[in-house]
Design a protein around this motif. Sequence first.
Motif, PDB file in Angstrom:
ATOM      1  N   GLN A 150       3.323  15.471 -13.106  1.00  0.00           N
ATOM      2  CA  GLN A 150       2.363  16.109 -13.990  1.00  0.00           C
ATOM      3  C   GLN A 150       2.250  17.601 -13.727  1.00  0.00           C
ATOM      4  OE1 GLN A 150      -1.255  13.922 -13.615  1.00  0.00           O
ATOM      5  NE2 GLN A 150      -0.428  12.108 -14.624  1.00  0.00           N
ATOM      6  N   ARG A 198       2.311   1.904  -3.376  1.00  0.00           N
ATOM      7  CA  ARG A 198       1.321   2.467  -4.307  1.00  0.00           C
ATOM      8  C   ARG A 198       1.098   3.953  -4.022  1.00  0.00           C
ATOM      9  NH1 ARG A 198      -1.271  -2.564  -3.447  1.00  0.00           N
ATOM     10  NH2 ARG A 198      -2.709  -1.636  -1.955  1.00  0.00           N
ATOM     11  N   VAL A 199       1.016   4.323  -2.758  1.00  0.00           N
ATOM     12  CA  VAL A 199       0.815   5.728  -2.395  1.00  0.00           C
ATOM     13  C   VAL A 199       1.999   6.553  -2.878  1.00  0.00           C
ATOM     14  CG1 VAL A 199       0.726   7.347  -0.446  1.00  0.00           C
ATOM     15  CG2 VAL A 199      -0.720   5.307  -0.443  1.00  0.00           C
ATOM     16  N   GLU A 200       3.213   6.061  -2.626  1.00  0.00           N
ATOM     17  CA  GLU A 200       4.408   6.789  -3.059  1.00  0.00           C
ATOM     18  C   GLU A 200       4.471   6.900  -4.573  1.00  0.00           C
ATOM     19  OE1 GLU A 200       7.479   4.528  -1.138  1.00  0.00           O
ATOM     20  OE2 GLU A 200       7.423   5.780   0.668  1.00  0.00           O
ATOM     21  N   GLN A 201       4.080   5.837  -5.264  1.00  0.00           N
ATOM     22  CA  GLN A 201       4.081   5.873  -6.722  1.00  0.00           C
ATOM     23  C   GLN A 201       3.060   6.883  -7.235  1.00  0.00           C
ATOM     24  OE1 GLN A 201       3.068   2.182  -8.635  1.00  0.00           O
ATOM     25  NE2 GLN A 201       4.164   2.731 -10.491  1.00  0.00           N
ATOM     26  N   ASN A 202       1.882   6.911  -6.635  1.00  0.00           N
ATOM     27  CA  ASN A 202       0.862   7.881  -7.027  1.00  0.00           C
ATOM     28  C   ASN A 202       1.325   9.305  -6.774  1.00  0.00           C
ATOM     29  OD1 ASN A 202      -0.878   5.900  -7.896  1.00  0.00           O
ATOM     30  ND2 ASN A 202      -2.028   5.820  -5.980  1.00  0.00           N
ATOM     31  N   GLN A 203       2.022   9.517  -5.675  1.00  0.00           N
ATOM     32  CA  GLN A 203       2.535  10.866  -5.377  1.00  0.00           C
ATOM     33  C   GLN A 203       3.586  11.279  -6.397  1.00  0.00           C
ATOM     34  OE1 GLN A 203       3.834  10.601  -1.277  1.00  0.00           O
ATOM     35  NE2 GLN A 203       1.905  11.475  -0.548  1.00  0.00           N
ATOM     36  N   ARG A 204       4.463  10.350  -6.755  1.00  0.00           N
ATOM     37  CA  ARG A 204       5.485  10.670  -7.766  1.00  0.00           C
ATOM     38  C   ARG A 204       4.843  10.978  -9.095  1.00  0.00           C
ATOM     39  NH1 ARG A 204       8.400   6.454  -5.191  1.00  0.00           N
ATOM     40  NH2 ARG A 204       7.624   4.947  -6.710  1.00  0.00           N
ATOM     41  N   SER A 205       3.828  10.193  -9.467  1.00  0.00           N
ATOM     42  CA  SER A 205       3.125  10.419 -10.729  1.00  0.00           C
ATOM     43  C   SER A 205       2.433  11.769 -10.727  1.00  0.00           C
ATOM     44  CB  SER A 205       2.090   9.327 -10.977  1.00  0.00           C
ATOM     45  OG  SER A 205       2.728   8.085 -11.134  1.00  0.00           O
ATOM     46  N   GLY A 206       1.838  12.120  -9.599  1.00  0.00           N
ATOM     47  CA  GLY A 206       1.137  13.400  -9.482  1.00  0.00           C
ATOM     48  C   GLY A 206       2.091  14.578  -9.539  1.00  0.00           C
ATOM     49  N   ARG A 226       0.835  -1.216   0.000  1.00  0.00           N
ATOM     50  CA  ARG A 226       0.000   0.000   0.000  1.00  0.00           C
ATOM     51  C   ARG A 226       0.860   1.252   0.000  1.00  0.00           C
ATOM     52  NH1 ARG A 226      -4.907  -0.962   4.298  1.00  0.00           N
ATOM     53  NH2 ARG A 226      -5.746  -2.848   3.361  1.00  0.00           N
TER      54      ARG A 226
END
Length: 115
Positions: A114, A103-111, A100
Motif C-alpha cells: 500500500q 499472519r504477521v508476514e502477510q500483514n507486513q506484505r499487505s502494508g 501467527r
Amino acid sequence: MTDEAMQPFERIAQDVREQVRLRQLKPGDKLESTRELANRYAVAPGTVQRAFAELRRDGVIYSHTGRGSFIRENALDALADPTAQTIRRLEEQIADLTARLERVEQNQRSGSEQT
C-alpha cells in the motif's frame, strides 16, 4: 500439585483421567454433559469446556457436536505416555506459532504494497 492449588478445569480433567485409570470410565463411555458437570463441580460451563479441551488435546476424549463427549479407545495409552502428551502439546504450540507468523508476514506484505 495439591487440589487447592489446581484450577477448577484442571481438577475436572484430573478426575476424568483418574476415572479412566481406575476403569470407572471405559472406551466409548459418554461423559456427563457440560451443564451436568458444571453443576456437579459448581463451576461455569466454560470451565468444563476448558477441561474437555485439555482432555481432547491429551487424547483422552473426543467430542461430537450435539452428541456429547466420549472416552477414546486408546485413552489409557494416552495417559500412560507423558512424553507423547508433551510432544503433542509442543506440536500444537509450533502450529499455532507458525500460523501467527504467517499472519504477521502477510500483514507486513499487505502494508508494504500500500505504500
